[in-house]
Enzyme design. Sequence first.
Site, PDB file in Angstrom:
ATOM      1  CB  THR A 215      31.616   1.122   1.401  1.00  0.00           C
ATOM      2  OG1 THR A 215      32.814   1.449   2.067  1.00  0.00           O
ATOM      3  CG2 THR A 215      30.427   1.656   2.171  1.00  0.00           C
ATOM      4  NE  ARG A 243      38.832   7.803   6.926  1.00  0.00           N
ATOM      5  CZ  ARG A 243      37.901   7.260   6.155  1.00  0.00           C
ATOM      6  NH1 ARG A 243      37.322   6.140   6.514  1.00  0.00           N
ATOM      7  NH2 ARG A 243      37.557   7.826   5.027  1.00  0.00           N
ATOM      8  CB  VAL A 244      35.125   8.220  12.012  1.00  0.00           C
ATOM      9  CG1 VAL A 244      33.681   7.877  11.647  1.00  0.00           C
ATOM     10  CG2 VAL A 244      35.496   7.572  13.351  1.00  0.00           C
ATOM     11  N   GLY A 245      35.109   7.633   8.675  1.00  0.00           N
ATOM     12  CA  GLY A 245      34.721   8.158   7.361  1.00  0.00           C
ATOM     13  C   GLY A 245      33.298   8.669   7.360  1.00  0.00           C
ATOM     14  CG  ASP A 246      31.341   8.645   3.579  1.00  0.00           C
ATOM     15  OD1 ASP A 246      32.322   7.870   3.714  1.00  0.00           O
ATOM     16  OD2 ASP A 246      30.498   8.504   2.680  1.00  0.00           O
ATOM     17  N   GLY A 267      32.877   6.003  -1.199  1.00  0.00           N
ATOM     18  CA  GLY A 267      33.967   6.768  -1.813  1.00  0.00           C
ATOM     19  C   GLY A 267      34.892   7.271  -0.732  1.00  0.00           C
ATOM     20  N   GLY A 269      35.729   9.075   2.085  1.00  0.00           N
ATOM     21  CA  GLY A 269      34.767   9.658   3.018  1.00  0.00           C
ATOM     22  C   GLY A 269      35.028  11.101   3.383  1.00  0.00           C
TER      23      GLY A 269
HETATM   24  N1  ASP Z   1      33.226   5.873   2.345  1.00  0.00           N
HETATM   25  C1  ASP Z   1      34.021   4.911   3.075  1.00  0.00           C
HETATM   26  C2  ASP Z   1      34.905   5.654   4.036  1.00  0.00           C
HETATM   27  O1  ASP Z   1      35.450   6.675   3.685  1.00  0.00           O
HETATM   28  C3  ASP Z   1      34.882   4.073   2.202  1.00  0.00           C
HETATM   29  C4  ASP Z   1      34.248   3.537   0.963  1.00  0.00           C
HETATM   30  O2  ASP Z   1      33.127   3.870   0.626  1.00  0.00           O
HETATM   31  O3  ASP Z   1      34.896   2.751   0.295  1.00  0.00           O
HETATM   32  O4  ASP Z   1      35.105   5.165   5.126  1.00  0.00           O
END
Ligand code: ASP
Length: 351
Positions: A215, A243-246, A267, A269
């Site tokens: 990311t 799915r949606v992350g942070d 990280g 999420g």
């Molecule tokens: N934080 C991102 C997510 O969870 C992934 C990443 O940072 O690698 O979608």
Amino acid sequence: MRDVLIAAMVAIMLTPGAMADDTPRWALVVHGGAGVIERGAMTPETDAAYRAAMTRALEIGADVLESGGTSVDAIEAIIRAFEDNPMFNAGRGAVFTAAGRNELDSSIMDGSDLNAGAVAGVSTVRHPISLARAVMEHSPHVMLQGEGAETFAAEQGLEIVDPAFFFTERRWVSMEHELGRLGLDIPARPEGAPDPQPVDEGALLRDSREHRFGTVGVVALDTAGNIAAGTSTGGTTAKRWGRVGDSPILGAGTYANNASCGVSATGTGEYFIRLTVASRICALVEFEGLGLQAAADRVIQDELTAMGGDGGIIALTPTGDIAWSFNTPGMYRARLTAGGEPLVAIYGDEE
Ligand code: ASP
């Protein structure tokens, strides 16, 4: 002569507002993802390529800020370049879902007025960061997702591409490996994808060891004293069920507030959402009076780690303090303040 100099210094000291303030004219911090990034698993060429990409990101941002552009301008310009670079999990080069799609998430926040824009699950917008900015500036909403977000992107005149534009063999094979590990079916290769090509085994090894990270994010301070933060990602390999992350969640993966700081995270999420990592760091600065590094370390090293989460953040205050903190072996990262020397680092044992 000496008396004249002393008199001049006293005059400066007695003039209200004339005391030198060490806030830099502008400042910039960027990340390209955190994870199990270790020297032993990197070739010298790959190491150099990532450092070059981080250096280029600083140059792009410095050009914008030096010429009086806003922190939002700098973030958009840097992240657009990352989104076009297949080395990163954002835009072209994004990871695949379990259904064999690239679903991109992004957000941007302006610390001067707490305005913000975010998009989730877009598959046809070349630069999701520009779409997040358009949501912030040209819609009455803060967050758009899926097809509706894509319709808005087209209405805004943003560049729309075929979903196959985002395809990279390396990410496809990583997804196949992950689905194999999970015992799930491999989806059909997307229409329009190039014919299968051999993939560098080292890159695949790194991908699996990196646990899907890559990311990108930026926090910038402009010459008007405003902080902004932005993040862009393809999310996590073989993600399922929409799915949606942070990354597009304001307060979790991205936050900016001139009263405290700006943060961009990377990280797993799910942990960053549950801890509201980005706004929590800024709240510790604003309400507990913690220094930026101490606030970042408390949330990442103590709280995130205690929950079993992994990843890291970059952060910046309106006075130009920069911090980063990660609990993984490495994080692609770089920083620069006006008139200073660029610092680019990858592994945990670097500064
Ligand atoms: N934080 C991102 C997510 O969870 C992934 C990443 O940072 O690698 O979608």
